[in-house]
Design a protein around this motif. Structure first.
Motif, PDB file in Angstrom:
ATOM      1  N   TYR A  95     -47.048 -44.793  76.426  1.00  0.00           N
ATOM      2  CA  TYR A  95     -47.351 -43.478  76.998  1.00  0.00           C
ATOM      3  C   TYR A  95     -46.329 -43.111  78.067  1.00  0.00           C
ATOM      4  CZ  TYR A  95     -49.595 -39.931  79.859  1.00  0.00           C
ATOM      5  OH  TYR A  95     -49.847 -38.775  80.581  1.00  0.00           O
ATOM      6  N   PRO A 129     -48.550 -43.081  71.976  1.00  0.00           N
ATOM      7  CA  PRO A 129     -49.623 -43.831  71.312  1.00  0.00           C
ATOM      8  C   PRO A 129     -50.195 -43.041  70.130  1.00  0.00           C
ATOM      9  CG  PRO A 129     -49.909 -43.840  73.700  1.00  0.00           C
ATOM     10  CD  PRO A 129     -48.822 -42.856  73.406  1.00  0.00           C
ATOM     11  N   VAL A 130     -50.537 -43.746  69.074  1.00  0.00           N
ATOM     12  CA  VAL A 130     -51.121 -43.111  67.891  1.00  0.00           C
ATOM     13  C   VAL A 130     -52.411 -42.377  68.262  1.00  0.00           C
ATOM     14  CG1 VAL A 130     -52.095 -43.541  65.602  1.00  0.00           C
ATOM     15  CG2 VAL A 130     -50.114 -44.844  66.372  1.00  0.00           C
ATOM     16  N   SER A 131     -53.096 -42.893  69.261  1.00  0.00           N
ATOM     17  CA  SER A 131     -54.358 -42.286  69.704  1.00  0.00           C
ATOM     18  C   SER A 131     -54.145 -40.978  70.470  1.00  0.00           C
ATOM     19  CB  SER A 131     -55.129 -43.268  70.590  1.00  0.00           C
ATOM     20  OG  SER A 131     -54.360 -43.622  71.742  1.00  0.00           O
ATOM     21  N   MET A 132     -52.876 -40.627  70.742  1.00  0.00           N
ATOM     22  CA  MET A 132     -52.563 -39.387  71.465  1.00  0.00           C
ATOM     23  C   MET A 132     -51.624 -38.524  70.625  1.00  0.00           C
ATOM     24  SD  MET A 132     -52.014 -40.812  75.347  1.00  0.00           S
ATOM     25  CE  MET A 132     -53.351 -41.593  76.243  1.00  0.00           C
ATOM     26  N   PRO A 133     -52.125 -37.986  69.501  1.00  0.00           N
ATOM     27  CA  PRO A 133     -51.254 -37.226  68.594  1.00  0.00           C
ATOM     28  C   PRO A 133     -50.657 -35.969  69.216  1.00  0.00           C
ATOM     29  CG  PRO A 133     -53.561 -36.935  67.993  1.00  0.00           C
ATOM     30  CD  PRO A 133     -53.519 -38.024  69.012  1.00  0.00           C
ATOM     31  N   LYS A 167     -51.948 -37.126  61.988  1.00  0.00           N
ATOM     32  CA  LYS A 167     -53.382 -37.342  61.829  1.00  0.00           C
ATOM     33  C   LYS A 167     -54.118 -37.100  63.149  1.00  0.00           C
ATOM     34  CE  LYS A 167     -52.806 -40.726  58.097  1.00  0.00           C
ATOM     35  NZ  LYS A 167     -53.060 -42.117  57.662  1.00  0.00           N
ATOM     36  N   LYS A 168     -55.377 -36.722  63.024  1.00  0.00           N
ATOM     37  CA  LYS A 168     -56.281 -36.518  64.169  1.00  0.00           C
ATOM     38  C   LYS A 168     -55.762 -35.446  65.131  1.00  0.00           C
ATOM     39  CE  LYS A 168     -58.139 -41.220  63.982  1.00  0.00           C
ATOM     40  NZ  LYS A 168     -58.403 -42.477  64.735  1.00  0.00           N
TER      41      LYS A 168
END
Length: 245
Positions: A95, A129-133, A167-168
């Motif tokens: 990040y 991070p993948v969790s923060m597209p 994604k997402k």
């Protein structure tokens, strides 16, 4: 005057111990930054970056702030040098590294060094991070804008496609990226590309009626620009008959 100067120095030395820790130093830097006293803020961020016991992100963020202050002063090359120091701090999170690379990209973009800007925007997208597209999305969109400025349309479209296919990602952001693809094709006078991409995007289930109508209108205008006037008339008539909502 001598008494005044002595008093100011005395106040600084007397109050400085109050800002002895990283958080206090950083907070004072932020206070000065909010007042656009960037050079003064940098001194506090510089002191904060040298505190003992910091984790990598804390040290990097203080160094990044020094570079950002240069950015806000429009001293972009100095800002890049400072932010690169932040980028070189070992052990920082994805990040943090993504944010630093994005700011370096912004600096190069302001210098109109678009190839360098794209390089760092790509790194910003890679490290996010993948969790923060959303972070990845905006880095890719900035890269697309650089290629647009350079009129490197195919590369610009490729970045838009990457951004839209994350994604997402919220639907409105996906659609913003996808809708720009035929617009870029139109600007490049790639009318076949306009038609091709507009038709593909219209098959998406998450495209609203109003956007679908806009895409159909773009198809008609593309045919008109190709001087296929009868076909353009048919396609534009389809757009007229489509619901707005």
């Amino acid at each position: 005057m001598k008494i005044f100067v002595f008093s100011v120095i005395a106040v600084l030395f007397c109050t400085f111990p109050l800002f002895a820790g990283y958080q206090e130093l950083f907070k004072e830097g932020e206070n000065l930054r909010s007042k656009r006293k960037y050079a003064e803020a940098q001194e506090y961020f510089r002191k904060a970056s040298k505190e003992d016991g910091l984790n990598p992100d804390q040290r990097a963020f203080a160094l990044e702030r020094i570079g950002q202050c240069y950015f806000w002063m429009k001293k972009f090359e100095s800002g890049i040098a400072e932010m690169q120091k932040a980028n070189d701090v070992p052990g920082i999170t994805g990040y943090c590294r993504s944010d630093i690379n994005s700011w370096i990209g912004d600096s190069y973009k302001n210098l109109k060094k678009y190839d360098d800007a794209v390089k760092f925007y790509e790194q910003a997208a890679q490290y996010a991070p993948v969790s923060m597209p959303k972070i990845r999305y905006f880095a890719l969109m900035k890269a697309a804008d650089c290629r647009k400025i350079q009129k490197k349309w195919q590369e610009a479209v490729a970045f838009l496609e990457k951004a839209g296919n994350l994604k997402k990602l919220p639907v409105d952001l996906k659609n913003r990226a996808f809708m720009m693809i035929p617009e870029y094709c139109m600007a490049a006078a790639d009318y076949k590309g306009v038609i091709k991409h507009a038709q593909i995007i219209m098959t998406r289930q998450d495209i609203s009626a109003s956007l679908r109508k806009k895409l159909q209108t773009m198809i008609g205008k593309a045919y008109f620009s190709m001087q296929q006037f009868e076909k353009a008339k048919i396609e534009l008539k389809k757009a007229e008959c489509m619901p707005d909502k």
